[in-house]
Design a protein around this motif. Structure first.
Motif, PDB file in Angstrom:
ATOM      1  N   ALA A 179       0.851  -1.192   0.000  1.00 34.46           N
ATOM      2  CA  ALA A 179       0.000   0.000   0.000  1.00 34.46           C
ATOM      3  C   ALA A 179       0.888   1.244   0.000  1.00 34.46           C
ATOM      4  N   LEU A 180       0.796   2.033  -1.074  1.00 37.54           N
ATOM      5  CA  LEU A 180       1.576   3.263  -1.195  1.00 37.54           C
ATOM      6  C   LEU A 180       0.657   4.367  -1.720  1.00 37.54           C
ATOM      7  N   PRO A 181      -0.081   5.021  -0.842  1.00 38.01           N
ATOM      8  CA  PRO A 181      -0.961   6.108  -1.299  1.00 38.01           C
ATOM      9  C   PRO A 181      -0.134   7.175  -2.022  1.00 38.01           C
ATOM     10  N   SER A 182      -0.632   7.640  -3.166  1.00 39.95           N
ATOM     11  CA  SER A 182       0.180   8.506  -4.031  1.00 39.95           C
ATOM     12  C   SER A 182      -0.687   9.516  -4.755  1.00 39.95           C
ATOM     13  N   VAL A 183      -0.027  10.525  -5.318  1.00 38.65           N
ATOM     14  CA  VAL A 183      -0.717  11.553  -6.080  1.00 38.65           C
ATOM     15  C   VAL A 183       0.234  12.054  -7.163  1.00 38.65           C
ATOM     16  N   GLY A 184      -0.325  12.478  -8.297  1.00 38.93           N
ATOM     17  CA  GLY A 184       0.534  12.957  -9.370  1.00 38.93           C
ATOM     18  C   GLY A 184      -0.238  13.670 -10.454  1.00 38.93           C
ATOM     19  N   TRP A 185       0.494  14.181 -11.436  1.00 42.79           N
ATOM     20  CA  TRP A 185      -0.141  14.832 -12.585  1.00 42.79           C
ATOM     21  C   TRP A 185       0.721  14.706 -13.832  1.00 42.79           C
ATOM     22  N   GLY A 186       0.088  15.016 -14.983  1.00 39.42           N
ATOM     23  CA  GLY A 186       0.792  15.131 -16.249  1.00 39.42           C
ATOM     24  C   GLY A 186       0.351  16.415 -16.930  1.00 39.42           C
ATOM     25  N   LEU A 187       1.304  17.202 -17.417  1.00 39.88           N
ATOM     26  CA  LEU A 187       1.012  18.462 -18.105  1.00 39.88           C
ATOM     27  C   LEU A 187       1.441  18.333 -19.559  1.00 39.88           C
ATOM     28  N   GLY A 188       0.561  18.696 -20.459  1.00 47.72           N
ATOM     29  CA  GLY A 188       0.823  18.527 -21.877  1.00 47.72           C
ATOM     30  C   GLY A 188       1.685  19.635 -22.454  1.00 47.72           C
ATOM     31  N   VAL A 189       2.844  19.280 -23.004  1.00 56.14           N
ATOM     32  CA  VAL A 189       3.712  20.281 -23.625  1.00 56.14           C
ATOM     33  C   VAL A 189       3.081  20.799 -24.916  1.00 56.14           C
ATOM     34  N   ASP A 190       2.518  19.889 -25.718  1.00 58.72           N
ATOM     35  CA  ASP A 190       1.884  20.290 -26.981  1.00 58.72           C
ATOM     36  C   ASP A 190       0.713  21.244 -26.717  1.00 58.72           C
ATOM     37  N   ARG A 191      -0.138  20.864 -25.771  1.00 58.44           N
ATOM     38  CA  ARG A 191      -1.319  21.684 -25.457  1.00 58.44           C
ATOM     39  C   ARG A 191      -0.909  23.024 -24.853  1.00 58.44           C
ATOM     40  N   THR A 192       0.124  23.012 -24.022  1.00 58.60           N
ATOM     41  CA  THR A 192       0.589  24.266 -23.434  1.00 58.60           C
ATOM     42  C   THR A 192       1.094  25.209 -24.516  1.00 58.60           C
ATOM     43  N   TYR A 193       1.789  24.651 -25.492  1.00 60.12           N
ATOM     44  CA  TYR A 193       2.271  25.454 -26.631  1.00 60.12           C
ATOM     45  C   TYR A 193       1.079  26.095 -27.361  1.00 60.12           C
ATOM     46  N   LEU A 194       0.031  25.312 -27.616  1.00 62.07           N
ATOM     47  CA  LEU A 194      -1.154  25.835 -28.301  1.00 62.07           C
ATOM     48  C   LEU A 194      -1.870  26.878 -27.447  1.00 62.07           C
ATOM     49  N   ALA A 195      -1.903  26.660 -26.136  1.00 64.27           N
ATOM     50  CA  ALA A 195      -2.527  27.629 -25.231  1.00 64.27           C
ATOM     51  C   ALA A 195      -1.785  28.960 -25.258  1.00 64.27           C
ATOM     52  N   MET A 196      -0.460  28.894 -25.317  1.00 63.57           N
ATOM     53  CA  MET A 196       0.325  30.127 -25.389  1.00 63.57           C
ATOM     54  C   MET A 196       0.073  30.845 -26.704  1.00 63.57           C
ATOM     55  N   GLU A 197      -0.050  30.087 -27.786  1.00 59.94           N
ATOM     56  CA  GLU A 197      -0.401  30.698 -29.067  1.00 59.94           C
ATOM     57  C   GLU A 197      -1.757  31.383 -28.988  1.00 59.94           C
ATOM     58  N   ALA A 198      -2.716  30.717 -28.333  1.00 59.28           N
ATOM     59  CA  ALA A 198      -4.067  31.278 -28.222  1.00 59.28           C
ATOM     60  C   ALA A 198      -4.070  32.592 -27.455  1.00 59.28           C
ATOM     61  N   GLU A 199      -3.160  32.732 -26.485  1.00 54.93           N
ATOM     62  CA  GLU A 199      -3.078  33.968 -25.696  1.00 54.93           C
ATOM     63  C   GLU A 199      -2.070  34.962 -26.276  1.00 54.93           C
ATOM     64  N   GLY A 200      -1.450  34.597 -27.393  1.00 54.31           N
ATOM     65  CA  GLY A 200      -0.492  35.501 -28.018  1.00 54.31           C
ATOM     66  C   GLY A 200       0.795  35.667 -27.238  1.00 54.31           C
ATOM     67  N   ILE A 201       1.165  34.649 -26.468  1.00 58.90           N
ATOM     68  CA  ILE A 201       2.378  34.723 -25.635  1.00 58.90           C
ATOM     69  C   ILE A 201       3.592  34.288 -26.454  1.00 58.90           C
ATOM     70  N   VAL A 202       4.589  35.148 -26.522  1.00 60.34           N
ATOM     71  CA  VAL A 202       5.842  34.835 -27.197  1.00 60.34           C
ATOM     72  C   VAL A 202       6.966  34.926 -26.170  1.00 60.34           C
ATOM     73  N   LEU A 203       7.650  33.839 -25.943  1.00 58.99           N
ATOM     74  CA  LEU A 203       8.722  33.823 -24.952  1.00 58.99           C
ATOM     75  C   LEU A 203       9.941  34.582 -25.459  1.00 58.99           C
TER      76      LEU A 203
END
Length: 420
Positions: free
Chosen positions: A297-321
């Protein structure tokens, strides 16, 4: 025209956009490193049963989307469709949970594979940064991971997204809700596949994206109304910690996500500018996964963040690094002797930490200077036989056009000072 193209549902990551992808990966991972998460890398293929057992036999991922591989006439391997099961498997195999204090805090970055119908934001090979905290049941750990994800997105400049949160209960209270939901679903007009899914895992029906199904779920029983006292307290503590940290969230009673291993806290970040494929990341608690895979028994928590989707989200907001240029200095040699001398200086500059390139295979000063301009370099080094006889090279500021001679033996020092 090439005979071959990238497989359907995939794409080539090319400059200059590839530099942004690398920066996104770094931004998503940076808060994890500051919070004590160590890097882990697992194989891109695993025993197929690892995913069918961990992710769930009734999930679309297992029934429809996994890429299976044939090994000696048997289909018993699969390309990884997600990261959590592999990370828990690796943790158990290496006994990381026995080496020191829990939780074991790990992060990873890589490609994952699902046989889905391709569309904008949904690919058959996609990139994620993920994090797992294995071996502790603590609402502060759930809150920590959610806050780290939120910090990652905000560090990239994203603002137009919503954090959705729900609690899926535990082995004490979820069976009661499951029975109530199954009873409700028997009275709906559902197709045979959906009814079969409702028998195996009725919560998966809540995740059905079809309007005809969602329209019938308006009066479905809410899991929140069935939570036991322990789960209620746990959920409230997570929310209080998020509020105290200034992380806004929205309650979503139908949020179950697409994996069977989740318990208690589940969450998803959705971006308002991405249309149907709006999720840019998500995760939750999975307290029973280790036991499903044959571990303790190892209670755990985690996540995954999409690099592709984050890139598209930044495009949608007009963010240029604001990314540093790949080349700071571009060397142009006029003649073979000058090329040999400048080549040696290019090597020296690179070893000194100055990003430098050289005009290869370019004939004529005009074409060479066009190449220097296209490189984005701030300075160009130009040298011919006469310059070398005088022991200098010409240093041209590509922004102002100003050109000055610099002694060869002082070139590296001069350019390092200019970069500061």
């Amino acid at each position: 025209m090439s005979t071959f193209t990238a497989p359907k549902g995939t794409y080539d990551l090319l400059p200059p956009s590839s530099a942004t992808f690398l920066a996104i990966r770094e931004a998503l991972a940076a808060p994890l490193r500051r919070a004590g998460y160590g890097y882990i890398e697992t194989p891109v293929f695993e025993d197929l049963k690892l995913f069918s057992r961990g992710v769930g036999e009734s999930t679309d991922i297992v029934t429809k989307e996994m890429f299976s591989l044939t090994k000696r006439g048997k289909e018993d391997l699969a390309l990884r469709p997600e990261g959590t099961a592999s990370v828990v498997r690796a943790t158990l195999q290496a006994n990381l949970h026995k080496l020191g204090n829990l939780p074991v805090k790990l992060w990873y970055s890589g490609s994952f594979y699902r046989y889905e119908r391709p569309q904008a934001g949904r690919y058959r090979q996609f990139s994620q940064v993920g994090a797992e905290a294995i071996g502790a049941e603590d609402p502060a750990l759930d809150a920590e991971l959610i806050i780290l994800a939120d910090d990652s997105f905000r560090a990239l400049g994203l603002r137009d997204y919503t954090l959705l949160i729900n609690s899926l209960g535990d082995k004490q209270c979820r069976p009661v809700y499951r029975a109530a939901l199954q009873e409700f679903l028997t009275g709906l007009d559902l197709d045979e596949d959906t009814r079969r899914r409702a028998e195996i895992n009725p919560l998966r029906v809540l995740d059905d994206k079809r309007e005809a199904v969602q329209a019938q779920l308006t009066d479905a029983p809410r899991l929140r109304d069935f939570l036991c006292e322990d789960c209620k307290v746990y959920d409230e503590q997570v929310r209080e910690l998020l509020t105290a940290a200034g992380v806004a969230f929205t309650d979503d009673p139908k949020l179950v996500r697409g994996l069977d291993y989740y318990t208690r806290t589940t969450f998803e970040f959705v971006h308002n500018g991405l249309g149907a494929q709006s999720a840019i990341g998500g995760g939750g608690r999975y307290d029973g996964l280790s036991e499903m895979l044959g571990g303790p028994a190892l209670p755990s928590v985690g996540w995954g963040l999409g690099v592709d989707r984050t890139y598209l989200a930044m495009e949608a907001e007009g963010i240029v690094l604001d990314l540093p240029g790949t080349t700071a200095v571009y060397a142009v040699a006029l003649g073979e002797q000058a090329k040999n001398v400048l080549f040696a200086k290019v090597v020296e500059l690179r070893r000194a930490g100055v990003a430098t390139d050289l005009a290869f295979g370019v004939k004529g000063i005009k074409n060479a200077m066009k190449s220097a301009d296209r490189s984005g370099a701030r300075w160009a080094l130009v040298a011919g036989d006469r310059d070398l006889a005088d022991g200098v090279v010409q240093l041209k500021d590509m922004t102002t056009g100003e050109q000055t001679p610099v002694a060869l033996d002082a070139l590296v020092t001069t350019l390092k000072e200019k970069q500061q």
